[in-house]
Design a protein around this motif. Structure first.
Motif, mmCIF file in Angstrom:
data_model
loop_
_atom_site.group_PDB
_atom_site.id
_atom_site.type_symbol
_atom_site.label_atom_id
_atom_site.label_comp_id
_atom_site.label_asym_id
_atom_site.label_seq_id
_atom_site.Cartn_x
_atom_site.Cartn_y
_atom_site.Cartn_z
ATOM 1 N N ASP A 148 41.551 44.030 36.935
ATOM 2 C CA ASP A 148 42.959 43.698 37.322
ATOM 3 C C ASP A 148 43.514 42.270 37.063
ATOM 4 N N ARG A 156 23.999 42.630 39.364
ATOM 5 C CA ARG A 156 25.325 42.735 38.883
ATOM 6 C C ARG A 156 26.363 43.403 39.754
ATOM 7 N N HIS A 157 26.665 43.088 40.565
ATOM 8 C CA HIS A 157 27.406 44.060 41.563
ATOM 9 C C HIS A 157 28.904 43.697 41.685
ATOM 10 N N GLY A 158 29.705 44.217 40.917
ATOM 11 C CA GLY A 158 31.248 43.964 40.859
ATOM 12 C C GLY A 158 31.593 42.427 41.007
ATOM 13 N N VAL A 159 32.411 42.086 41.861
ATOM 14 C CA VAL A 159 32.939 40.474 41.723
ATOM 15 C C VAL A 159 32.047 39.917 42.807
ATOM 16 N N TYR A 178 28.235 37.112 35.166
ATOM 17 C CA TYR A 178 27.231 36.719 35.830
ATOM 18 C C TYR A 178 26.412 35.729 35.520
ATOM 19 N N THR A 204 27.077 31.390 34.454
ATOM 20 C CA THR A 204 28.063 30.451 34.357
ATOM 21 C C THR A 204 27.386 29.599 33.032
ATOM 22 N N TRP A 227 35.538 30.852 32.119
ATOM 23 C CA TRP A 227 35.052 29.997 33.216
ATOM 24 C C TRP A 227 36.417 28.972 33.517
ATOM 25 N N LEU A 241 18.870 38.997 39.659
ATOM 26 C CA LEU A 241 20.476 39.099 39.826
ATOM 27 C C LEU A 241 21.138 40.393 39.771
ATOM 28 N N THR A 268 38.989 36.407 42.525
ATOM 29 C CA THR A 268 37.824 36.328 41.585
ATOM 30 C C THR A 268 38.099 37.213 40.264
ATOM 31 N N MET A 269 37.756 36.838 39.072
ATOM 32 C CA MET A 269 38.086 37.563 37.942
ATOM 33 C C MET A 269 37.659 38.974 37.915
ATOM 34 N N ARG A 293 46.716 41.749 34.589
ATOM 35 C CA ARG A 293 48.121 41.123 35.291
ATOM 36 C C ARG A 293 48.482 39.778 34.438
ATOM 37 N N ALA A 339 45.755 44.587 44.707
ATOM 38 C CA ALA A 339 44.983 45.469 44.149
ATOM 39 C C ALA A 339 43.819 45.840 44.812
ATOM 40 N N PRO A 340 43.535 47.241 44.585
ATOM 41 C CA PRO A 340 42.285 47.687 45.618
ATOM 42 C C PRO A 340 40.984 47.122 45.082
ATOM 43 N N ARG A 351 32.802 28.669 42.823
ATOM 44 C CA ARG A 351 32.254 30.085 42.513
ATOM 45 C C ARG A 351 31.858 30.101 41.008
ATOM 46 N N CYS A 352 30.521 29.131 40.548
ATOM 47 C CA CYS A 352 29.811 29.409 39.645
ATOM 48 C C CYS A 352 28.686 30.333 39.922
ATOM 49 N N ILE A 353 28.159 31.035 38.969
ATOM 50 C CA ILE A 353 26.859 31.733 39.436
ATOM 51 C C ILE A 353 25.675 31.137 39.448
ATOM 52 N N GLU A 357 37.021 46.408 44.504
ATOM 53 C CA GLU A 357 36.207 47.327 43.951
ATOM 54 C C GLU A 357 35.133 47.554 45.134
#
Lengths: 157, 377
Positions: free
Chosen positions: B213, A78-81, B295, B297, B182, A76, B209-210, B217, A49-50, A105-107, A52
């Protein structure tokens, strides 16, 4: 059964028969193999996948006016992944560090009193340099370069 | 040929219609396809007219070995059928985008007439299917039903179990509910930790990461790719079952049965299953927790239950790939259990093997409980 007779006669007919047949078999095998490899490569390239964040225009993120950030305040973005915190630590100093815990990978949340980041899942704690203070995170948080131009804050991601 | 039972000559319009088509299309051949799915266990001569074949199938009494433990295999196919039907119905309304996944699922449950029933039956069916494939694997293991000539049966039982877990995992994300989002994110971390295949799988599902895409999929995998593979394994199960026969339950005397009896049993079981699912769906509906915010959790989310054991190992201060390698080793070793047991001509002691299996299962349960406790509430 004319067909089967023909087949048994063939090897006797030409001296180079079996050798040539073996050669052609190897050649077509190699040919099909190359096709399969190319197909697998094309499929893999398509399935990737491309991301982001990889276009050059996204590399530098405009955050806003420096004056809008209060000292000690964390925002915070909110920038993409890869969301990140922008924190104004002094009158001129602004830092940016990832908001994604390196554990699972929790925020992260910003802890005002202890001036650090805390994970809501397993209580991992980071200081404002991104280093692990306590808890299960295995690595430090990535930090990002911040620049201020004409009173505006930019972060290079 | 003359000894085989023949159907009465065509009298009704319906019989004549069948004969008319049968003269133009080999219906017996089409019908014999059903034998691949275990519905008919009389051998069929595809050269004979369909009405003769049906007559033979209906009237020939057969010895039956089917007893209650065999229902687990039947349920893996029946439940899949129910999941397929309810899944297709859900797909008419569901929209797999990050913006509308949650709302469209909410709207199926809240606004669409009987949508709640379809959705909750689909959900409860998946819970039951997970339980059924797990219990079936335990039974096959305990009774030694992986030994020759049943290796393929065991292989497809493991394949079905892995596919059910993947179907559950991909389906879990689709509502884009805060809990499911989550939970799936945790699951992706565990997938990522698998050596070599982890990054491959992550590429396949669109990243670590979620994102949009990944959702899309997961949807495609959930509704097309994985169900097709599941059907393949169901076919393999029935195909090998027809060759090697049902397992004999110790002490059970074979009784005579007919196809009629077989079909009526099947209908009763299907209706009971459906009734059970409707009851569960009505009494214990799916709880929505709000749309997921990537953003933020929430506290106290857990990975899906089958991932709790590796998740517990994640809390240890060791590199991720160590529990990942363990998980992968178990996953790869399970289908090859028959080969391991036979070993180099020497059979492992069955009793000791059972105890070892029980030990592994117990360890998995303990780790799962620990994994459920590590998150902050």
């Amino acid at each position: 059964m004319a067909g089967s007779e023909g087949r048994t006669e063939q090897p006797q007919g030409g001296e180079s028969g079996p050798g040539r047949r073996q050669f052609l078999r190897t050649l077509s095998g190699a040919f099909l193999g190359i096709w399969a490899l190319g197909g697998a490569g094309a499929l893999a390239a398509y399935m990737r996948a491309p991301e982001e964040d990889h276009s050059s225009t996204d590399r530098i993120v405009r955050i806003g006016k420096l004056d809008e950030l209060r000292i000690g305040e964390a925002r915070l973005v909110r920038h993409g992944v890869s969301p990140f915190f922008v924190i104004r630590t002094g009158s001129e100093s602004v830092i940016a560090l990832s908001a994604v815990c390196t554990h699972v990978r929790c925020i992260l949340d910003y802890d005002h009193e202890r001036r650090g980041l805390v994970c809501p899942c397993h209580d991992g704690r980071f200081d404002l340099n991104g280093n692990v203070v306590s808890g299960p995170p295995p690595r430090a948080l990535p930090t990002y370069e911040v620049s201020t131009r004409a009173g505006e804050v930019f972060v290079r991601v | 040929m003359s000894t085989l039972p023949k159907a009465a000559p065509a009298t009704s319009r319906w019989d004549r219609a069948i004969d008319w088509v049968d003269d133009r299309v080999n219906l017996s051949e089409l019908f014999s396809f059903l034998t691949h799915f275990g519905l008919i266990y009389t051998p069929i001569d595809t050269k004979r007219p369909l009405r003769d074949v049906l007559h033979q199938v209906r009237t020939t009494p057969l010895e039956s070995y089917a007893r209650w433990p065999h229902i687990l295999g039947l349920l893996t196919a029946l439940l899949f059928g129910l999941e397929a039907v309810s899944g297709i119905l859900l797909a008419f309304y569901y929209q797999p985008t990050t913006l509308s996944a949650y709302d469209s699922t909410r709207s199926i449950v809240r606004d669409v007439m009987l949508g709640w029933l379809v959705h909750h039956v689909h959900m409860w069916g998946s819970y039951l299917l997970c339980g059924v494939v797990l219990v079936r694997m335990l039974r096959l293991f305990w009774d030694g039903l992986y030994k020759a000539p049943r290796e393929i049966l065991w292989f497809s039982a493991v394949g079905l179990a892995w596919l059910v877990i993947q179907l559950d995992f991909t389906g879990l994300l689709l509502p884009w509910d805060v809990k499911s989002y989550w939970a799936a994110q945790r699951g992706l971390e565990i997938v990522w930790s698998l050596p070599i295949v982890g990054p491959l799988f992550s590429t396949l599902v669109g990243g670590r990461t979620m994102s949009e895409d990944v959702l899309n999929r997961f949807y495609v995998l959930h509704i097309i790719v994985l169900p097709l593979m599941y059907l393949g394994f169901v076919y393999l199960t029935f195909a090998t079952m027809r060759r090697v026969g049902l397992s004999r339950i110790a002490g059970a005397v074979p009784k005579l049965t007919t196809f009629r009896r077989h079909v009526s049993d099947l209908i009763v079981i299907t209706l009971l299953l459906f009734a059970g699912l409707v009851t569960l769906a009505t009494l214990m509906p799916y709880q929505f927790h709000g749309a997921a915010d990537p953003y933020q959790t929430p506290k106290g989310t857990l990975p899906p239950w089958y991932m709790l054991a590796p998740y517990a190992l994640f809390q240890l201060p060791i590199p991720r790939w160590i529990p990942g390698l363990g998980l992968l080793a178990v996953a790869l070793a399970l289908p090859f259990l028959p080969a391991i047991v036979k070993g180099a001509g020497e059979r492992l002691d069955e009793k000791r093997l059972r105890m070892a299996g029980l030990g592994v299962f117990g360890l998995w349960l303990v780790l799962s409980v620990l994994g459920a406790l590590v998150d902050r509430k």
